[in-house]
Design a protein around this motif. Structure first.
Motif, PDB file in Angstrom:
ATOM      1  N   ALA A   6     -22.498  45.335  -8.672  1.00  5.64           N
ATOM      2  CA  ALA A   6     -23.297  46.057  -9.829  1.00  5.64           C
ATOM      3  C   ALA A   6     -23.714  45.620 -10.899  1.00  5.64           C
ATOM      4  O   ALA A   6     -23.422  44.339 -11.130  1.00  5.64           O
ATOM      5  N   LYS A   7     -24.725  45.927 -11.567  1.00  3.13           N
ATOM      6  CA  LYS A   7     -25.242  45.337 -12.960  1.00  3.13           C
ATOM      7  C   LYS A   7     -25.117  46.396 -13.957  1.00  3.13           C
ATOM      8  O   LYS A   7     -25.546  47.551 -13.927  1.00  3.13           O
ATOM      9  N   LEU A   8     -24.316  45.901 -14.808  1.00  2.92           N
ATOM     10  CA  LEU A   8     -23.974  46.953 -16.166  1.00  2.92           C
ATOM     11  C   LEU A   8     -24.879  46.729 -17.202  1.00  2.92           C
ATOM     12  O   LEU A   8     -24.954  45.526 -17.528  1.00  2.92           O
ATOM     13  N   THR A  56     -18.618  56.938 -21.598  1.00  2.11           N
ATOM     14  CA  THR A  56     -19.284  57.565 -20.256  1.00  2.11           C
ATOM     15  C   THR A  56     -20.027  56.556 -19.471  1.00  2.11           C
ATOM     16  O   THR A  56     -20.426  55.384 -19.743  1.00  2.11           O
ATOM     17  N   ILE A  57     -20.228  56.892 -18.100  1.00  4.96           N
ATOM     18  CA  ILE A  57     -20.859  55.984 -16.971  1.00  4.96           C
ATOM     19  C   ILE A  57     -21.991  56.917 -16.425  1.00  4.96           C
ATOM     20  O   ILE A  57     -21.779  58.102 -16.034  1.00  4.96           O
ATOM     21  N   ASP A  58     -23.183  56.331 -16.987  1.00  2.63           N
ATOM     22  CA  ASP A  58     -24.327  57.197 -16.579  1.00  2.63           C
ATOM     23  C   ASP A  58     -24.449  58.641 -16.953  1.00  2.63           C
ATOM     24  O   ASP A  58     -24.969  59.484 -16.557  1.00  2.63           O
ATOM     25  N   TYR A 115     -11.118  54.155 -18.621  1.00  2.00           N
ATOM     26  CA  TYR A 115     -12.237  53.241 -19.256  1.00  2.00           C
ATOM     27  C   TYR A 115     -12.298  52.007 -18.361  1.00  2.00           C
ATOM     28  O   TYR A 115     -11.872  50.715 -18.646  1.00  2.00           O
ATOM     29  N   ALA A 116     -12.881  52.221 -17.054  1.00  2.00           N
ATOM     30  CA  ALA A 116     -13.032  51.183 -16.058  1.00  2.00           C
ATOM     31  C   ALA A 116     -14.130  51.560 -15.161  1.00  2.00           C
ATOM     32  O   ALA A 116     -14.548  52.752 -15.198  1.00  2.00           O
ATOM     33  N   VAL A 117     -14.774  50.577 -14.340  1.00  2.00           N
ATOM     34  CA  VAL A 117     -15.548  50.920 -13.204  1.00  2.00           C
ATOM     35  C   VAL A 117     -14.933  50.421 -12.162  1.00  2.00           C
ATOM     36  O   VAL A 117     -14.238  49.142 -12.131  1.00  2.00           O
ATOM     37  N   PRO A 118     -14.944  51.030 -10.859  1.00  2.23           N
ATOM     38  CA  PRO A 118     -14.286  50.506  -9.616  1.00  2.23           C
ATOM     39  C   PRO A 118     -15.196  49.097  -8.874  1.00  2.23           C
ATOM     40  O   PRO A 118     -16.158  48.943  -9.317  1.00  2.23           O
ATOM     41  N   ASP A 119     -14.379  48.512  -8.331  1.00  2.00           N
ATOM     42  CA  ASP A 119     -14.899  47.199  -7.609  1.00  2.00           C
ATOM     43  C   ASP A 119     -15.959  47.436  -6.579  1.00  2.00           C
ATOM     44  O   ASP A 119     -16.459  46.482  -6.160  1.00  2.00           O
ATOM     45  N   ASP A 120     -15.994  48.687  -6.057  1.00  2.00           N
ATOM     46  CA  ASP A 120     -17.063  49.021  -5.071  1.00  2.00           C
ATOM     47  C   ASP A 120     -18.374  49.678  -5.630  1.00  2.00           C
ATOM     48  O   ASP A 120     -19.080  49.959  -5.141  1.00  2.00           O
ATOM     49  N   LEU A 121     -18.521  49.431  -7.049  1.00  2.00           N
ATOM     50  CA  LEU A 121     -19.464  50.185  -7.509  1.00  2.00           C
ATOM     51  C   LEU A 121     -20.776  49.277  -7.374  1.00  2.00           C
ATOM     52  O   LEU A 121     -20.806  48.040  -7.175  1.00  2.00           O
ATOM     53  N   THR A 122     -21.788  49.856  -6.982  1.00  2.00           N
ATOM     54  CA  THR A 122     -23.122  49.055  -6.708  1.00  2.00           C
ATOM     55  C   THR A 122     -24.343  49.838  -7.463  1.00  2.00           C
ATOM     56  O   THR A 122     -24.481  51.011  -8.015  1.00  2.00           O
ATOM     57  N   GLY A 123     -25.371  48.764  -7.567  1.00  2.00           N
ATOM     58  CA  GLY A 123     -26.425  49.221  -7.972  1.00  2.00           C
ATOM     59  C   GLY A 123     -26.447  49.148  -9.839  1.00  2.00           C
ATOM     60  O   GLY A 123     -25.519  48.435 -10.230  1.00  2.00           O
TER      61      GLY A 123
END
Length: 752
Positions: free
Chosen positions: A474-476, A491-493, A500-508
């Motif tokens: 992913a690119k943040l 917020t995410i998108d 307050y986290a993003v998962p390890d399988d996030l892409t894009g």
């Protein structure tokens, strides 16, 4: 705003000499404004996020080329890396400078260079740099660099150091913490398996060579403080330093065992999970039992001495920080450590107080990479003052010096005057970068996610963004607004989240927006002190039944110890003793502020017929070398090919506790570097009793004889076979040269 013209060779520049508005940080020594850093007559002016002008001149005359270097301008493409923008130009510019220096630090072979003046990869430097930020900034280069510090037997390489490195120095295991950070960043299971094998092999060797069963602690020199006279009393030989049990090194070993247990769980090695968890628990218990100082509310520097160790009550900055970061200190202890550990005008000094008559390097010095660990520990402990002070202590030298220096003199904050210094220092720039990512944005890499715990001091409040931050696939693009250490909205998108986290399988590509609560953090103290130097180390002498010492200038009293326990505090310079039995006296000088010197070299009064000496050449093949200074009729060589096993029959007259050591020579290298320390296992009647180390005593100096460390052993009355044997775990870092000349074995009764 007042402006002055500075006349410098070859050029003149206009530069700011003041600043309107409220400073972000201000102390008696210097101030940080949003677009400048001011220290007395010196100013660094932030022209733009890609340019800094500075009129800083060292207190020592500089070469002409340095006198003309009054400006840093970005001249490398840094767009491949996370782009930081804020309302504080000083923060942006120092960050960009550090990114550029990071790019400059990559060698042609895709490993990191340690510093402009330090070529190659060093285990501790690369590891501490990776933990700070290099794991995620350049993971492939980080991985290549770590693998450069692994030998053919899949063990971590200890950097060259005191007495021939390992096991006098034992902080190589920080490699494990860096390897784990890389795994959390990448999720690479092949790397996990490879690192697991290397770490397990290394720790299993350590279990044979450096673990103290009595205290639960590990032995060996203070982590990264590898220049012995800079942090130890002069009387301590490398064998004594091996026997010391140091705060930072133990913190690192605790974390390495914790990590090995976590790796074992992922790899389904159930026995290893329990084994290394248990070892970590013992180290943690030992640190809190033996090194915590309740009267000072921070940890002690180390245990030191000979057969009876005592505490050195100096603070040790890196160790204090790591105890907080690794959870060795509980929540209350963590708060106390950050509030009470002494801080000097330009940052936290490596040790405090300083040692007299030792020039600055580790002694009387501030190191930015250490300051960055202290910063992160301060954020974890919720101490806003310490966080802001640490950020300022890192920004000041980077902006004024136009580079990330290795260290500075604690007395004046100058980069000249230290024994060695380098620009573009990898762990310094890595720590600088970590300010933005790991403190302000609070980014943490975990096994299965990337989490956020921002900490923004109120003085640095405002909007900031971090674009192009890469996490696995992913690119943040991250936006952060406000101040404090509590999140109001996340917020995410555009979708609100209470996690307050993003998962390890996030892409894009994703946008994260964080609004802080603008919470005023409860006021917490920090302990700013004047720099201070302790008294010189006293020396004890004996004359029949009286021990005495020369008066130490500035001493108001002396504390005398026997077997590690205080027997008197006196203003006299002599003391009558009982000469029966075994005694191990040491003396500490105390000044008018009740600050202690180092303890004197232990003075042993052992009684009649104590110790017993056994000439090793009398029962083992004598060597034929033309060396001098030995006892008896000769000496015996031991190496990886000659006399790997040496047997000494002994007869013990009374059951009791005995200290066993050897008189030896090792001329394979100098006292302060290289890697040829000789290591042997001591057995008593075929059972392991401990480890004997025979450190280097001087290059080609085989006439220089001294004593190994001692092993304490309960022996029953009667005949025993003591064996000095070279085992697989006794490999040193050289891999080939592991040799010493052994003169005699000494057996000293302790419990009389």
């Amino acid at each position: 705003m007042k402006r002055i013209v500075l006349a410098l060779p070859f050029m003149s520049i206009l530069i700011c000499n003041g600043q309107s508005g409220i400073p972000i940080f201000q102390s008696k020594a210097f101030s940080i404004f949003k677009d400048s850093v001011i220290q007395n007559q010196f100013t660094a002016r932030i022209v733009s996020p890609t340019e800094i002008q500075s009129n800083y001149q060292s207190n020592v005359s500089l070469p002409v080329k340095d006198k003309t270097a009054v400006s840093w301008k970005l001249n490398r493409d840094i767009t491949a890396f996370p782009q930081y923008h804020s309302e504080l130009p000083v923060s942006d510019a120092v960050y960009n400078l550090s990114l550029e220096e990071m790019i400059r630090a990559v060698e042609k072979d895709s490993t990191f260079r340690t510093g402009e003046k330090w070529g190659g990869v060093w285990t501790r430097d690369i590891s501490y740099s990776i933990i700070h930020s290099m794991a995620y900034m350049q993971p492939r280069v980080a991985m290549n660099s770590l693998l450069r510090k692994v030998n053919k037997k899949k063990r971590i390489i200890q950097d060259t150091g005191t007495g021939g490195a390992y096991p006098c120095s034992t902080d190589r295991i920080i490699w494990a913490v860096a390897a784990w950070e890389l795994y959390k960043v990448t999720g690479d299971k092949e790397w996990l398996q490879q690192a697991y094998t290397i770490i397990k092999n290394s720790i299993d060797d350590d279990l044979q060579n450096i673990y103290d069963v009595k205290t639960g602690l590990v032995k060996g020199e203070s982590s990264f403080l590898d220049w012995r006279e800079e942090t130890y009393p002069a009387w301590m030989q490398p064998a004594d330093i091996y026997e010391s049990e140091c705060l930072g090194t133990n913190a690192v070993h605790y974390q390495a065992n914790q990590i090995l247990s976590q790796m074992a769980a992922i790899l389904h090695d159930k026995e290893a999970v329990i084994k290394y968890q248990s070892i970590a628990a013992r180290i943690k218990k030992g640190i809190n039992q033996y090194l915590w100082m309740p009267d000072k509310n921070y940890y002690a520097q180390y245990l030191y001495g000979r057969n009876y160790k005592i505490v050195s009550p100096r603070s040790e900055a890196l160790g204090e920080a790591l105890c907080v970061l690794f959870g060795i200190a509980d929540e209350e202890k963590a708060r106390q450590v950050i509030a009470h550990t002494p801080l000097t005008a330009y940052g936290i000094s490596c040790i405090y107080p300083q040692i007299p008559d030792i020039p600055p390097y580790h002694n009387n010095a501030n190191w930015p990479f250490v300051q960055a660990y202290w910063l992160r520990a301060a954020a974890m402990a919720g101490n806003e003052k310490a966080v802001l002070e640490s950020i300022a202590d890192i920004y000041r030298p980077a902006a004024l010096f136009l580079t990330n220096k290795e260290n500075m003199v604690a007395d004046n904050g100058d980069y000249n005057g230290t024994q060695i210094n380098s620009s573009v220092m990898l762990w310094s720039l890595s720590g600088n970068i970590s300010i933005v990512h790991k403190v302000l944005f609070g980014i943490s890499f975990n096994e299965d996610n990337l989490s956020f715990t921002p900490f923004v001091p109120k003085a640095m409040a405002g909007k900031r963004s971090l674009q192009n931050f890469k996490y696995r696939n992913a690119k943040l693009n991250i936006e952060l607004n406000g101040y404090g250490n509590q999140i109001r909205t996340f917020t995410i998108d555009g979708k609100a989240s209470t996690v307050y986290a993003v998962p390890d399988d996030l892409t894009g590509i994703h946008t994260i927006q964080i609004e802080l609560s603008d919470n005023d953090i409860k006021e917490k103290a920090i302990h700013i002190v004047d720099n201070y130097t302790s008294l010189p180390t006293p020396e004890l002498l004996v004359n029949q039944d009286t021990i005495y010492w020369k008066s130490t200038p500035g001493a108001k009293a002396y504390t005398l110890l026997d077997k590690g326990k205080v027997i008197t505090t006196t203003t006299m310079n002599h003391y009558s003793i009982n000469t029966k039995g075994y005694h191990e006296f040491s003396l500490i000088a105390i000044d008018s502020n009740k600050v202690q010197s180092f303890a004197s070299e232990p003075l042993v009064v052992a009684g009649i017929h104590n110790p017993q000496l056994y000439e090793i050449e009398s029962t083992n093949p004598p060597a034929a070398y033309p060396y001098t200074g030995f006892s008896g009729k000769g000496f015996t060589e031991t190496s990886t090919t000659v006399n790997r096993t040496i047997t000494i029959p002994v007869e013990i007259k009374e059951t009791g506790l005995y200290a066993i050591d050897c008189r030896y020579a090792n001329g394979n290298g100098p006292v302060n570097t290289e890697n040829k320390c000789a290591i042997r296992t001591l057995q008593s009647d075929t059972k392991k009793a401990g480890t004997l180390v025979f450190p280097q005593r001087g290059k080609n100096d085989w006439n220089n004889w001294g004593f190994s460390n001692s092993v304490s052993l309960q022996l029953s009355k009667g005949k025993h076979i003591l064996t000095i044997i070279f085992e697989e775990a006794n490999d040193n870092m050289n891999g080939e040269v592991n040799a010493a000349m052994l003169d005699y074995l000494r057996i000293t009764r302790l419990d009389q």
